[in-house]
Design a protein around this motif. Structure first.
Motif, short mmCIF file in Angstrom:
data_model
loop_
_atom_site.label_atom_id
_atom_site.label_comp_id
_atom_site.label_asym_id
_atom_site.label_seq_id
_atom_site.Cartn_x
_atom_site.Cartn_y
_atom_site.Cartn_z
N ASP A 115 28.06 38.82 42.74
CA ASP A 115 28.30 40.17 43.28
C ASP A 115 29.62 40.73 42.79
OD1 ASP A 115 25.92 40.01 44.62
OD2 ASP A 115 26.80 39.51 46.58
N ALA A 116 30.65 39.86 42.77
CA ALA A 116 31.97 40.32 42.31
C ALA A 116 31.95 40.65 40.82
CB ALA A 116 33.01 39.24 42.60
N THR A 117 31.16 39.90 40.06
CA THR A 117 31.05 40.17 38.62
C THR A 117 30.32 41.50 38.37
OG1 THR A 117 30.96 37.79 38.15
CG2 THR A 117 30.17 39.28 36.43
N ALA A 118 29.32 41.78 39.19
CA ALA A 118 28.53 43.00 39.01
C ALA A 118 29.23 44.24 39.55
CB ALA A 118 27.18 42.84 39.70
N ASN A 119 30.16 44.06 40.49
CA ASN A 119 30.83 45.20 41.14
C ASN A 119 32.34 45.01 41.08
OD1 ASN A 119 31.61 47.35 42.70
ND2 ASN A 119 30.79 46.54 44.63
N SER A 120 32.96 45.75 40.20
CA SER A 120 34.40 45.61 39.99
C SER A 120 35.22 45.99 41.22
CB SER A 120 34.86 46.47 38.80
OG SER A 120 34.54 47.84 39.03
N SER A 121 34.64 46.80 42.11
CA SER A 121 35.37 47.21 43.31
C SER A 121 35.16 46.25 44.48
CB SER A 121 34.92 48.62 43.73
OG SER A 121 33.54 48.64 44.04
N LYS A 123 35.63 43.42 47.10
CA LYS A 123 36.86 42.95 47.72
C LYS A 123 37.34 41.63 47.15
CE LYS A 123 36.89 43.38 52.15
NZ LYS A 123 36.67 43.10 53.60
N LEU A 124 36.39 40.80 46.73
CA LEU A 124 36.75 39.48 46.20
C LEU A 124 37.56 39.58 44.92
CD1 LEU A 124 36.41 36.42 46.55
CD2 LEU A 124 34.25 36.57 45.29
N ASN A 125 37.29 40.62 44.12
CA ASN A 125 38.03 40.77 42.86
C ASN A 125 39.52 40.98 43.11
OD1 ASN A 125 35.99 40.50 40.84
ND2 ASN A 125 35.16 42.48 41.47
N ALA A 126 39.85 41.74 44.14
CA ALA A 126 41.26 41.97 44.47
C ALA A 126 41.94 40.67 44.88
CB ALA A 126 41.36 43.00 45.58
N MET A 127 41.22 39.86 45.66
CA MET A 127 41.78 38.58 46.09
C MET A 127 41.95 37.63 44.90
SD MET A 127 39.74 37.84 49.63
CE MET A 127 39.97 38.90 51.07
N PHE A 128 40.96 37.62 44.01
CA PHE A 128 41.07 36.79 42.82
C PHE A 128 42.23 37.24 41.94
CE2 PHE A 128 36.41 35.14 42.53
CZ PHE A 128 36.74 34.10 43.36
N GLY A 129 42.40 38.56 41.82
CA GLY A 129 43.47 39.09 40.99
C GLY A 129 44.83 38.63 41.43
N ALA A 130 44.99 38.42 42.73
CA ALA A 130 46.29 38.00 43.27
C ALA A 130 46.67 36.59 42.82
CB ALA A 130 46.26 38.08 44.79
N VAL A 131 45.69 35.77 42.43
CA VAL A 131 45.98 34.40 42.00
C VAL A 131 45.56 34.16 40.55
CG1 VAL A 131 45.93 33.38 44.31
CG2 VAL A 131 43.79 33.65 43.04
N LEU A 133 42.60 34.91 38.92
CA LEU A 133 41.23 34.48 38.69
C LEU A 133 40.33 35.67 38.38
CD1 LEU A 133 40.77 31.91 41.61
CD2 LEU A 133 41.04 31.37 39.17
N GLN A 134 39.23 35.41 37.64
CA GLN A 134 38.23 36.44 37.35
C GLN A 134 36.85 35.89 37.69
OE1 GLN A 134 38.60 37.65 33.27
NE2 GLN A 134 40.39 38.96 33.66
N ALA A 135 36.10 36.64 38.47
CA ALA A 135 34.78 36.18 38.93
C ALA A 135 33.85 35.88 37.76
CB ALA A 135 34.15 37.24 39.83
N GLY A 136 33.86 36.74 36.73
CA GLY A 136 32.98 36.54 35.59
C GLY A 136 33.26 35.24 34.86
N GLU A 137 34.52 34.92 34.68
CA GLU A 137 34.91 33.69 33.99
C GLU A 137 34.53 32.47 34.81
OE1 GLU A 137 36.09 33.25 30.88
OE2 GLU A 137 35.66 35.40 30.69
N LEU A 138 34.72 32.56 36.11
CA LEU A 138 34.35 31.45 36.99
C LEU A 138 32.86 31.20 36.96
CD1 LEU A 138 36.60 32.26 40.09
CD2 LEU A 138 36.91 30.36 38.49
N LEU A 139 32.10 32.27 36.91
CA LEU A 139 30.65 32.16 36.89
C LEU A 139 30.17 31.45 35.62
CD1 LEU A 139 28.33 32.99 38.75
CD2 LEU A 139 28.12 35.11 37.43
#
Length: 312
Positions: A115-121, A123-131, A133-139
Motif C-alpha cells: 500500500d505504501a509503495t502504491a500510494n506515496s502519500s 502515512k507509512l512513507n513519512a515514518m519510513f522517511g524519518a529513518v 527507509l523506502q517501502a518499495g525497496e523493502l518490498l
C-alpha cells in the motif's frame, strides 16, 4: 493430503499388533523345532522391516503435507515458501506465535508495504522517511530482510514512534510485535543464514514437486472412491432383485411351521453367502484405500487375524 498425515499415530498401535504376531510366530516356531525357529525368525525380520517402512512412509507423507500447507499459505500471502517458513519459526521462538497466527502478522506487513509503495502519500512513507527507509525497496528485498532492516532502523525512534510504526505495519495487533520487533528481525536473519549454510532451504522447484506428488495421491484416493461408487451402483440392481424375491416369496408362504428347519438352514446359507460377498467387497475397498494413503498398517491386523482365525 490430510488422511495420510493422520496415519502416523496409528503406528504405535500397529507396532503392538505386530509384536503379538511376532510372539505367536516365535512360540509356534519353537514348538516346530530348528526349522520352525528359522522360519519364524525370518518372518520376524520381515515384520520389523514392515514397521520401519511404514514409519518412514508415514513420516515422509506427513512432512510432504506440511510443506504443501506452508506453500499454499505463502501463495496466499504473496511470499515464498522459504520466507514464510523462516518467519513462522522466528515468530514462534520470539513471541510464541506460529502457523496461522504468525501468517496474519506477515500478511499485514506485506500489505502495508504494498500500500505504501502504491500510494506515496501513505502515512507509512513519512515514518519510513524519518529513518531512511523506502517501502518499495523493502518490498523488493522480501519479508525476511525487510523485517530485519525495519527492526534495526526503528531503534532510532522514540518508544512512542516505535509503537506508531508497529501499528502502521501490523495493524491493531502491532502491540504483540513491537516489543520483540528487533528480536524477530535478528532471529529471522539468523535462521535464514543457518539454513543457507547447511543447504537446507528448499527451492521453488522442490516445493512444486511436493505439491505435485500430493495432488497425484489425491487423484489416487479419488479414483478409489469413484471405483467403489461404480461397484456399489452395479450391485444395487442385484440387491434390489434379491430383496424383491424375498419379499414376494414371504407373502405366499404356507405350511411354514413344517418347513421351518429348512427355512432356517437356507436362510443361514444365504446369510453366509451375503457375508462372504460383503467381506470380499469390504476387504477390497479397505486394501485400495490403504494403498492410496500409503498406509500399510491396515494389513497388519489382517495378518494377525489370519494367524489366530479370528475372522471366522
Amino acid at each position: 493430503f490430510a488422511d495420510l498425515a493422520r496415519n502416523a499415530p496409528v503406528l504405535s498401535g500397529m507396532s503392538g499388533s505386530l509384536g503379538s504376531v511376532v510372539s505367536s510366530l516365535a512360540s509356534a516356531g519353537a514348538a516346530a523345532g530348528p526349522v520352525g525357529v528359522a522360519i519364524a525368525g525370518s518372518f520376524a525380520v520381515a515384520t520389523g522391516g514392515i514397521i520401519a517402512a511404514t514409519a518412514a512412509t508415514a513420516a515422509l507423507k506427513a512432512q510432504m503435507n506440511e510443506i504443501d500447507d506452508i506453500a499454499d499459505a505463502a501463495t496466499r500471502i504473496g511470499v515464498s515458501f522459504q520466507e514464510l517458513k523462516t518467519l513462522r519459526f522466528s515468530f514462534g521462538e520470539t513471541i510464541g506465535l506460529g502457523g496461522s497466527e504468525a501468517d496474519g502478522h506477515i500478511a499485514k506487513f506485506q500489505k502495508s508495504l504494498i500500500d505504501a509503495t502504491a500510494n506515496s502519500s501513505d502515512k507509512l512513507n513519512a515514518m519510513f522517511g524519518a529513518v531512511g527507509l523506502q517501502a518499495g525497496e523493502l518490498l523488493k528485498r522480501g519479508p525476511v530482510k525487510a523485517l530485519d532492516e525495519v527492526s534495526q532502523k526503528m531503534q532510532a525512534l522514540s518508544e512512542v514512534d516505535q509503537m506508531r510504526l508497529s501499528f502502521e505495519l501490523f495493524g491493531k495487533r502491532g502491540l504483540e510485535v513491537v516489543a520483540a520487533m528487533q528480536e524477530i528481525g535478528s532471529k529471522s536473519r539468523e535462521i535464514d543464514a543457518f539454513l543457507s549454510e547447511r543447504g537446507l532451504k528448499l527451492s521453488d522447484d522442490q516445493v512444486a514437486a511436493v505439491g505435485a506428488a500430493n495432488d497425484a495421491w489425491d487423484r489416487v484416493a479419488l479414483t478409489v472412491d469413484s471405483l467403489m461408487s461404480v461397484v456399489a451402483a452395479e450391485f444395487a440392481p442385484i440387491f434390489t432383485l434379491v430383496a424383491n424375491e424375498i419379499n414376494s416369496g414371504a407373502v405366499g408362504l404356507s405350511g411354514w411351521t413344517s418347513s421351518i428347519g429348512s427355512v432356517v438352514t437356507g436362510g443361514t446359507y444365504l446369510a453366509g453367502v451375503f457375508y462372504d460377498v460383503y467381506e470380499i467387497v469390504t476387504i477390497t475397498y479397505t486394501t485400495l484405500q490403504n494403498i492410496s494413503r500409503l498406509d500399510f498398517s491396515g494389513a497388519i491386523g489382517d495378518i494377525k487375524s489370519a494367524m489366530d482365525f479370528s475372522t471366522g
